[in-house]
Design a protein around this motif. Structure first.
Motif, PDB file in Angstrom:
ATOM      1  N   GLY A  37      50.865  48.751  97.564  1.00 54.78           N
ATOM      2  CA  GLY A  37      50.854  47.933  97.102  1.00 54.78           C
ATOM      3  C   GLY A  37      51.979  46.855  97.336  1.00 54.78           C
ATOM      4  O   GLY A  37      52.726  46.036  97.125  1.00 54.78           O
ATOM      5  N   GLY A  80      49.723  40.105  97.779  1.00 58.58           N
ATOM      6  CA  GLY A  80      49.168  41.009  98.084  1.00 58.58           C
ATOM      7  C   GLY A  80      48.150  39.584  98.541  1.00 58.58           C
ATOM      8  O   GLY A  80      46.754  40.692  98.786  1.00 58.58           O
ATOM      9  N   ASN A 127      39.863  44.569  98.245  1.00 57.98           N
ATOM     10  CA  ASN A 127      40.259  44.182  99.867  1.00 57.98           C
ATOM     11  C   ASN A 127      39.042  43.376  99.765  1.00 57.98           C
ATOM     12  O   ASN A 127      37.709  43.531 100.282  1.00 57.98           O
ATOM     13  N   SER A 136      45.437  45.478 100.310  1.00 57.88           N
ATOM     14  CA  SER A 136      46.128  46.590  99.429  1.00 57.88           C
ATOM     15  C   SER A 136      45.579  48.074 100.319  1.00 57.88           C
ATOM     16  O   SER A 136      44.529  48.665 100.277  1.00 57.88           O
ATOM     17  N   GLU A 174      46.652  44.777  89.550  1.00 51.02           N
ATOM     18  CA  GLU A 174      47.621  44.581  91.307  1.00 51.02           C
ATOM     19  C   GLU A 174      48.794  44.616  91.212  1.00 51.02           C
ATOM     20  O   GLU A 174      49.599  43.737  89.618  1.00 51.02           O
ATOM     21  N   GLU A 188      52.492  44.514  92.673  1.00 47.48           N
ATOM     22  CA  GLU A 188      53.168  43.874  94.302  1.00 47.48           C
ATOM     23  C   GLU A 188      54.142  45.445  94.646  1.00 47.48           C
ATOM     24  O   GLU A 188      54.761  45.478  93.318  1.00 47.48           O
TER      25      GLU A 188
END
Length: 278
Positions: A71, A113, A176, A194, A243, A245
């Motif tokens: 991440g 992201g 993605n 990612s 998700e 970061e």
């Protein structure tokens, strides 16, 4: 009693039993494939509940492990160099967790992201022209964001949409994605990425598509009780609901299901059958 002979018989019996167990395990693994009758049955159940199926239903299943994703945040200077010409005065501002760069008709927004980019001067007069523009960006992205393949191109009511999906060692990474949209107001680009680190953990059994589709049907009807729906895509890959970061995350095997009528994607956990949407 001849104990040596009895011992030999026991050993032979155990070998035979082990062989039978191995054969059953292999048979069960091979039989983790839906028959034509099972595919037709789940289609009928869905259609009886107002859900048509235009996508191919995967018949085979497999044992899969988890996939670790990195991440780490994007390099802002590399992105600015991609989206803005050299020697252009680019203004940078911050809004909460969003970093924004602007110059002329171009705006770049980076939120964790997710990259959102707009160029009001990049309208496309045809799908072919849109494809050329999108391919030009993907060629530039290749070093930073490898593994993307074009899988969707469609004409919208007021423009065009081109979608690229990312693969890692043959497996689709649903987190993605890069989507281009073109209309009379220009071009927008949305990129999420990612970096895959590698597969981890023990391979575990993933549900076959019929179980997944039952879960989809039951859950989607709670969201859209009465609408007629058409399944346009069913794909198995990796997805992380959480998700984060600047840290690693574990993506699990998920089925992604799209309908022709709705913009959101539905995700069903391949291990548990649990349902979520993006």
């Amino acid at each position: 009693m001849d104990w040596n002979r009895a011992k030999n018989y026991t050993i032979i019996l155990l070998l035979v039993l082990n062989g039978l167990l191995l054969g059953l395990n292999l048979r069960n693994h091979i039989n983790k494939r839906l028959s034509a009758a099972e595919v037709n049955n789940i289609k009928t159940v869905l259609e009886n509940n107002g859900i048509a199926v235009e996508a191919e239903i995967p018949r085979a299943s497999e044992n899969l492990s988890q996939l670790t994703l990195s991440g780490e945040g994007y390099n802002l200077f590399e992105l600015v160099n991609i989206f803005f010409e050299p020697n252009v005065n680019v203004k940078r501002t911050e809004e909460f967790n969003v970093t924004i760069f602007k110059a002329g008709s171009k705006t770049l927004r980076i939120n964790g992201g997710t990259i959102d980019y707009t160029d009001k001067d990049a309208a496309a007069a045809s799908l072919e022209e849109a494809e050329v523009t999108a391919e030009g960006y993907m060629d530039i992205f290749e070093n930073l964001f490898p593994g993307f393949k074009k899988e969707v191109e469609q004409r919208l009511e007021n423009g065009y949409r081109i979608e690229y999906n990312m693969y890692y060692k043959g497996s689709r990474c649903f987190n993605n994605i890069c989507v281009f949209e073109f209309n009379s107001e220009g071009m927008t680009l949305k990129l999420k990425y990612s970096e895959p680190v590698g597969f981890t953990g023990v391979k575990s059994e993933v549900y076959t598509a019929d179980v997944i589709l039952y879960s989809f049907m039951n859950n989607i009807r709670e969201i859209y009780p009465d609408e007629e729906l058409t399944i346009s895509e069913i794909a198995l890959g990796y997805y992380s609901e959480y998700e984060q970061e600047d840290t690693e995350e574990e993506a699990l095997p998920y089925y992604q299901i799209r309908t022709a009528e709705k913009s959101e994607c539905c995700y069903i956990n391949g291990y548990t059958g649990s349902f979520s949407t993006d």
